[in-house]
Design an enzyme around this catalytic site. Structure first.
Site, PDB file in Angstrom:
ATOM      1  N   ASN A  44       0.844  -1.205   0.000  1.00 26.72           N
ATOM      2  CA  ASN A  44       0.000   0.000   0.000  1.00 26.72           C
ATOM      3  C   ASN A  44       0.868   1.240   0.000  1.00 26.72           C
ATOM      4  O   ASN A  44       1.840   1.301   0.758  1.00 26.72           O
ATOM      5  CB  ASN A  44      -0.863   0.075   1.268  1.00 26.72           C
ATOM      6  CG  ASN A  44      -1.861  -1.054   1.367  1.00 26.72           C
ATOM      7  OD1 ASN A  44      -2.386  -1.506   0.358  1.00 26.72           O
ATOM      8  ND2 ASN A  44      -2.117  -1.500   2.574  1.00 26.72           N
TER       9      ASN A  44
ATOM     10  N   LYS B  70       1.017  -4.428   4.651  1.00 26.77           N
ATOM     11  CA  LYS B  70       1.567  -5.404   5.591  1.00 26.77           C
ATOM     12  C   LYS B  70       2.537  -6.373   4.920  1.00 26.77           C
ATOM     13  O   LYS B  70       3.569  -6.727   5.489  1.00 26.77           O
ATOM     14  CB  LYS B  70       0.425  -6.143   6.287  1.00 26.77           C
ATOM     15  CG  LYS B  70      -0.387  -5.160   7.126  1.00 26.77           C
ATOM     16  CD  LYS B  70      -1.480  -5.781   7.917  1.00 26.77           C
ATOM     17  CE  LYS B  70      -2.453  -4.719   8.417  1.00 26.77           C
ATOM     18  NZ  LYS B  70      -1.855  -3.667   9.214  1.00 26.77           N
TER      19      LYS B  70
ATOM     20  N   ASN C  20       5.792  -4.400   4.109  1.00 20.01           N
ATOM     21  CA  ASN C  20       6.493  -4.082   5.368  1.00 20.01           C
ATOM     22  C   ASN C  20       7.179  -5.322   5.938  1.00 20.01           C
ATOM     23  O   ASN C  20       8.313  -5.272   6.421  1.00 20.01           O
ATOM     24  CB  ASN C  20       5.505  -3.566   6.423  1.00 20.01           C
ATOM     25  CG  ASN C  20       4.883  -2.235   6.059  1.00 20.01           C
ATOM     26  OD1 ASN C  20       5.411  -1.500   5.235  1.00 20.01           O
ATOM     27  ND2 ASN C  20       3.756  -1.911   6.682  1.00 20.01           N
TER      28      ASN C  20
ATOM     29  N   GLU D  71      -4.713  -8.870   3.761  1.00 19.30           N
ATOM     30  CA  GLU D  71      -5.029  -7.631   3.028  1.00 19.30           C
ATOM     31  C   GLU D  71      -5.228  -7.908   1.530  1.00 19.30           C
ATOM     32  O   GLU D  71      -5.238  -6.989   0.728  1.00 19.30           O
ATOM     33  CB  GLU D  71      -3.934  -6.582   3.231  1.00 19.30           C
ATOM     34  CG  GLU D  71      -4.101  -5.804   4.519  1.00 19.30           C
ATOM     35  CD  GLU D  71      -3.169  -4.621   4.644  1.00 19.30           C
ATOM     36  OE1 GLU D  71      -3.520  -3.686   5.368  1.00 19.30           O
ATOM     37  OE2 GLU D  71      -2.077  -4.627   4.037  1.00 19.30           O
TER      38      GLU D  71
ATOM     39  N   ASN E 193      -3.414 -10.105  16.973  1.00 17.76           N
ATOM     40  CA  ASN E 193      -3.310  -9.298  18.189  1.00 17.76           C
ATOM     41  C   ASN E 193      -4.613  -9.498  18.964  1.00 17.76           C
ATOM     42  O   ASN E 193      -5.451 -10.329  18.598  1.00 17.76           O
ATOM     43  CB  ASN E 193      -2.982  -7.828  17.870  1.00 17.76           C
ATOM     44  CG  ASN E 193      -4.105  -7.119  17.133  1.00 17.76           C
ATOM     45  OD1 ASN E 193      -5.248  -7.578  17.107  1.00 17.76           O
ATOM     46  ND2 ASN E 193      -3.793  -5.991  16.531  1.00 17.76           N
TER      47      ASN E 193
ATOM     48  N   GLY F 210       0.742  -6.104  22.635  1.00 18.86           N
ATOM     49  CA  GLY F 210       1.258  -4.743  22.750  1.00 18.86           C
ATOM     50  C   GLY F 210       2.286  -4.638  23.863  1.00 18.86           C
ATOM     51  O   GLY F 210       3.220  -5.446  23.950  1.00 18.86           O
TER      52      GLY F 210
ATOM     53  N   GLY G  54       3.488  -7.733  25.847  1.00 20.40           N
ATOM     54  CA  GLY G  54       4.291  -8.814  25.267  1.00 20.40           C
ATOM     55  C   GLY G  54       3.498  -9.707  24.346  1.00 20.40           C
ATOM     56  O   GLY G  54       2.743  -9.228  23.491  1.00 20.40           O
TER      57      GLY G  54
ATOM     58  N   ASP H  50       5.051   5.467  18.094  1.00 21.07           N
ATOM     59  CA  ASP H  50       4.075   5.151  17.043  1.00 21.07           C
ATOM     60  C   ASP H  50       4.048   3.631  16.883  1.00 21.07           C
ATOM     61  O   ASP H  50       5.077   3.024  16.553  1.00 21.07           O
ATOM     62  CB  ASP H  50       4.530   5.836  15.732  1.00 21.07           C
ATOM     63  CG  ASP H  50       3.650   5.499  14.535  1.00 21.07           C
ATOM     64  OD1 ASP H  50       2.664   4.766  14.689  1.00 21.07           O
ATOM     65  OD2 ASP H  50       3.966   5.989  13.430  1.00 21.07           O
TER      66      ASP H  50
ATOM     67  N   ASP I  50       3.962  -5.819  12.005  1.00 20.70           N
ATOM     68  CA  ASP I  50       4.750  -6.276  10.849  1.00 20.70           C
ATOM     69  C   ASP I  50       6.160  -6.662  11.293  1.00 20.70           C
ATOM     70  O   ASP I  50       6.713  -7.671  10.842  1.00 20.70           O
ATOM     71  CB  ASP I  50       4.805  -5.180   9.777  1.00 20.70           C
ATOM     72  CG  ASP I  50       3.420  -4.849   9.241  1.00 20.70           C
ATOM     73  OD1 ASP I  50       2.575  -5.757   9.208  1.00 20.70           O
ATOM     74  OD2 ASP I  50       3.189  -3.682   8.866  1.00 20.70           O
TER      75      ASP I  50
HETATM   76  O1  RIB Z   1       0.736  -2.613   9.435  1.00 22.82           O
HETATM   77  C1  RIB Z   1       0.830  -1.301   8.959  1.00 22.82           C
HETATM   78  C2  RIB Z   1       0.320  -1.241   7.567  1.00 22.82           C
HETATM   79  O2  RIB Z   1      -1.065  -1.517   7.570  1.00 22.82           O
HETATM   80  C3  RIB Z   1       0.440   0.099   6.902  1.00 22.82           C
HETATM   81  O3  RIB Z   1       1.639   0.192   6.176  1.00 22.82           O
HETATM   82  C4  RIB Z   1      -0.817   0.198   6.050  1.00 22.82           C
HETATM   83  O4  RIB Z   1      -0.579   0.311   4.677  1.00 22.82           O
HETATM   84  C5  RIB Z   1      -1.609  -1.050   6.379  1.00 22.82           C
HETATM   85  O5  RIB Z   1      -1.430  -2.034   5.444  1.00 22.82           O
END
Ligand code: RIB
Length: 311
Positions: free
Chosen positions: A18, A47, A50, A147, A191, A229, A232, A253, A259
């Protein structure tokens, strides 16, 4: 090529790319509300992408199977994969549809809300995965998410099962899953909120994480690695429960932390670690990914994780 042949662990990722637009904001708006944000940045996300980049930074030979549009967002992604050492030969450009887009709102406490327009990710199909079967079957570990449509996920898990390749399903965004998908994945990594969605438990229900994980095992999952988170993670099988602590870090953040966790878990498994050791490594990568804004700039490399291990 597997670890035995190349010396490096190999991780194949099948999933989404994305183009990301991230805005920092005092508080995430509720429905009907408009809130003025602060800064915004743009960059490659998704995802799947990443996780492939994170796996490469953590020391794996990483490959990525996905679909992008014929647009400048895709050009930017290919440039990044090239710089990051991710093999993107199995990423297909698709005419007439845009590259996926993710809009990420990050509030001051570091929590986020994400909306995704899948675009080309939604055209990834079983044939694309079969075309990349060589990479999937030869990898030490295969990692996939939700996704995309479910079909390429099913094909990925079937190919991995047939080849004896370990497969991780990161079930995000969570949706009801067919039981055979849960059974085919060697590892399921939700999660807390995803575990609730997968088990059909109300988001506000008073239920322990361990019970959610056990429910997922009863539904057919083999090993559940439930990320918590700042608390753990839990590694849960039919017979054992292990709690993994989170590192003590200052959260800026949390976007992309999952990921980093999944990539770290995949790389450590690919190197031969057992699931508990792999989850410990993953938890460090997850924590480090929370110490900076945006996703890709915050994904840690191997040295950073090793430094944290030694402190
Ligand atoms: O896990 C974070 C990702 O979730 C972001 O990069 C966004 O694009 C979504 O896919």
């Amino acid at each position: 090529m597997s670890t035995e042949q190349s010396g490096s662990p190999t991780v194949a990722v099948v999933g989404s790319d994305n183009h990301g637009i991230t805005m920092t904001i005092d508080s995430i708006p509720v429905p009907g509300e408009t809130v003025l944000g602060e800064d915004f940045t743009e960059g490659v996300g998704g995802k799947g992408s990443n996780q492939a980049i994170a796996a490469s930074r953590l020391g794996a030979d990483a490959s990525f199977v996905g679909r992008v549009g014929e647009d400048r967002y895709a050009d930017r992604a290919f440039d990044l994969w090239d710089r990051e050492g991710v093999d993107a030969t199995a990423v297909t450009r698709t005419d007439g549809i845009h590259t996926g887009v993710g809009i990420v709102l990050v509030e001051d406490a570091g929590e986020n809300a994400i909306g995704v327009a899948p675009g080309a990710n939604g055209t990834l199909d079983a044939g694309d995965v079969r075309d990349a079967a060589g990479a999937v079957e030869a990898a030490d570990v295969v990692l996939t998410q939700l996704e995309t449509e479910i079909e390429p996920v099913e094909t990925t898990l079937s190919l991995a099962t047939a080849a004896g390749t370990s497969a991780i399903l990161n079930p995000v965004p969570a949706t009801e899953l067919p039981p055979d998908l849960l059974e085919q994945a060697d590892f399921l990594t939700p999660n807390r909120s995803e575990a609730r969605l997968l088990t059909g438990v109300d988001p506000d229900a008073d239920i322990e994480d361990i019970d959610l994980a056990r429910d997922l095992v009863e539904m057919g999952a083999n090993v559940v690695v439930l990320t918590q988170g700042a608390d753990g993670a839990l590694v849960v099988t039919a017979s054992e429960v292990t709690s993994i602590p989170a590192p003590d870090i200052e959260v800026v953040d949390t976007t992309g932390a999952g990921d980093a966790f999944n990539a770290g878990f995949a790389v450590a498994l690919a190197e031969g670690a057992d699931p508990v050791e792999a989850a410990k490594f993953a938890s460090l990568a997850d924590g480090l990914a929370c110490t900076d804004y945006e996703v890709v700039p915050a994904l840690p490399d191997r040295d950073a994780v090793e430094l944290l291990t030694s402190t």
